[in-house]
Design an enzyme around this catalytic site. Structure first.
Site, PDB file in Angstrom:
ATOM      1  N   HIS A 151     -13.146  -9.165 -48.688  1.00 55.06           N
ATOM      2  CA  HIS A 151     -11.620  -8.993 -48.593  1.00 55.06           C
ATOM      3  C   HIS A 151     -11.419  -7.777 -48.137  1.00 55.06           C
ATOM      4  CE1 HIS A 151     -11.136 -12.515 -51.270  1.00 55.06           C
ATOM      5  NE2 HIS A 151     -12.462 -12.182 -51.712  1.00 55.06           N
ATOM      6  N   SER A 273      -6.425   9.180 -24.286  1.00 56.89           N
ATOM      7  CA  SER A 273      -5.021   9.047 -24.296  1.00 56.89           C
ATOM      8  C   SER A 273      -4.308   9.647 -23.121  1.00 56.89           C
ATOM      9  CB  SER A 273      -4.426   9.273 -25.630  1.00 56.89           C
ATOM     10  OG  SER A 273      -3.107   9.200 -25.505  1.00 56.89           O
ATOM     11  N   LYS A 279      -7.150  12.143 -28.671  1.00 59.77           N
ATOM     12  CA  LYS A 279      -7.692  10.895 -29.000  1.00 59.77           C
ATOM     13  C   LYS A 279      -9.096  10.571 -28.082  1.00 59.77           C
ATOM     14  CE  LYS A 279      -5.712   7.670 -30.506  1.00 59.77           C
ATOM     15  NZ  LYS A 279      -4.669   6.758 -30.278  1.00 59.77           N
ATOM     16  N   GLU A 286     -12.301  -2.743 -28.803  1.00 60.19           N
ATOM     17  CA  GLU A 286     -11.157  -3.596 -28.861  1.00 60.19           C
ATOM     18  C   GLU A 286     -10.933  -4.830 -28.028  1.00 60.19           C
ATOM     19  OE1 GLU A 286      -7.817  -0.697 -29.333  1.00 60.19           O
ATOM     20  OE2 GLU A 286      -9.295   0.524 -28.228  1.00 60.19           O
TER      21      GLU A 286
END
Ligand code: ARG
Length: 454
Positions: A151, A273, A279, A286
């Site tokens: 979970h 970024s 970043k 992804e």
């Protein structure tokens, strides 16, 4: 001479034409044409000179296609017609004999089966490469504890090697599925003609052998030209494999976040970024996460094409190709990316250790201590749940509870309670087969290595 008084409407031609995407089937089409012409001559359906002229023309066609100087014509509807047209240009009347005892219906099914077989093998090779990268990463982090989750809540600690090896077994099942795809595409459609068979005594077994279809000729000509099960099988195997990569990508995204801080992907697999200079984004992970539904979508789409489709060939079947091609290309790209990313991802021992050092994670081990003292597990579970409540209420770790507090929950608890928490042996206590103790993980790694060597 043609049955038609006028040529196709340009829009219809664009809709109908598969050449823009099926040209990649040219190696398969050349191979089957070669085998087909050889068989026709061996059966004395065409002469030896005709076969030789066809073979010579096919050799030229092959070079032209490989060197990307094949003269495609606007009128070429698909790769099959383009190659036959060119063979006839080069070989003269002999070229016109190539399509004897053959239809584009059995021809396209054969090309596609050949392509699926090669692609299944290629995907399987890439899967093996990723399995190897995961085994190497497991070996580098054999005894690094990390929290195991259910979970997405900390559940029980495991070794990082154990977690990485989980993907190896998932991927090995992908290899089994891809091998089954190869077998499912292992019967030869060619020789079925348009649907009913052909008016010549052909030797389909010889063609099957020449093209490597180990299950021989498809036994029913109607099924042979209607069948795209092997395409569905490939897409199903590809979708499941892509889903595995998606789960891997998702975990890397999570684990490389500052909140987890368990790992960092190398610069070669990340991007910055355009506005925030600090970043470093795990884009590759992804995209692995996001590509899987695209592959699964192709599977669903082909099911849509096939369902309710009357036998035998219908032009609908031309729609099999783009789904297959995109699924195969996407899977290949994702497998190569996952392999490179995993090979260069670094793991943070301190963060992993701190996250897995939480005493709460020993709750099952404390319950098992009571089980060894004779308490049924269900009751032991309740006792420890009470202790967890006490600790949370008092704002102390489990080892911060007093003897009195322990005794209030059960008189079976003694000093060994503190001993279990102090030893911190809840990883090494998982000695069951497939469990996280180091011996078991080493066994597992050896088994995985043996699988890769086989
Ligand atoms: N381009 C077609 C396809 O991909 C080839 C088969 C066409 N057969 C036919 N009878 N029109 O399915």
């Amino acid at each position: 001479m043609s049955r038609f008084a006028e040529g196709p409407d340009p829009v219809f031609h664009e809709l109908n034409r598969s050449l823009p995407f099926d040209r990649r089937l040219w190696p398969q089409d050349v191979a089957q044409s070669r085998a087909h012409a050889g068989m026709l001559a061996a059966q004395q359906i065409i002469g030896q000179e005709d076969r030789d002229a066809i073979h010579a023309a096919l050799a030229t066609v092959e070079t032209e296609l490989a060197e990307e100087r094949f003269p495609f014509a606007d009128a070429d509807e698909d790769i099959h017609m383009a190659i036959e047209r060119r063979v006839t240009e080069l070989a003269g009347p002999a070229g016109g004999r190539l399509h004897t005892a053959r239809s584009r219906n059995d021809q396209v099914a054969t090309d596609l089966a050949l392509w699926v077989r090669e692609e299944a093998d290629a995907a399987s090779e890439l899967v093996t490469g990723l399995m190897r990268a995961l085994c190497n990463a497991a070996e580098r982090h054999l005894d690094w504890p990390m929290p195991g989750y259910t979970h997405l809540q900390r559940a029980q600690p495991v070794y990082l090697s154990h977690h990485l090896l989980a993907y190896v077994w998932m991927l090995d099942r992908d290899r089994v599925r891809l091998a089954a795809v190869r077998a499912s595409a292992g019967t030869l459609p060619l020789g079925a003609g348009a649907l009913a068979g052909v008016n010549f005594v052909t030797d389909r077994a010889a063609v099957a052998a020449a093209l490597g279809f180990e299950h021989g000729p498809a036994p029913n000509s109607i099924d042979a030209v209607s069948n795209r099960d092997f395409a569905l099988d490939f897409l199903a195997a590809a979708a499941t494999c892509a889903t595995h990569l998606s789960r891997l990508g998702a975990e890397i995204v999570l684990f490389s976040s500052e909140e987890f801080g368990f790992c960092e992907v190398s610069d070669a697999w990340a991007s910055g970024s355009s506005i925030m200079p600090q970043k470093k984004n795990p884009d590759a992970a992804e995209l692995l996460r996001a590509k899987a539904p695209r592959v699964a979508g192709h599977l669903v789409a082909l099911h849509g094409v096939m369902h309710g489709l009357p036998l035998t060939y219908n032009k609908d079947l031309q729609e099999d190709k783009e789904h297959l091609f995109d699924a195969a290309d996407t899977l290949s790209l994702c497998l190569r990316a996952a392999t490179g990313m995993i090979a260069t991802t670094t793991w943070n021992a301190e963060r992993l250790h701190a996250a897995s050092g939480d005493e709460m994670i020993a709750a099952v081990d404390l319950a098992d201590l009571l089980v060894r003292r004779g308490l049924p597990f269900r009751e032991a579970h309740g006792v420890v749940a009470g202790l967890v409540r006490d600790a949370l209420a008092a704002g102390v770790p489990l080892s911060g509870l007093s003897r009195e507090q322990l005794a209030a929950r059960s008189e079976l608890i003694d000093e060994e309670y503190y001993e279990v928490l102090r030893r911190g042996t809840w990883l090494e206590s998982k000695v069951s087969a497939g469990g996280t103790s180091l011996d078991r993980v080493c066994e597992q790694l050896a088994d995985a290595r043996a699988l890769l060597a086989a």
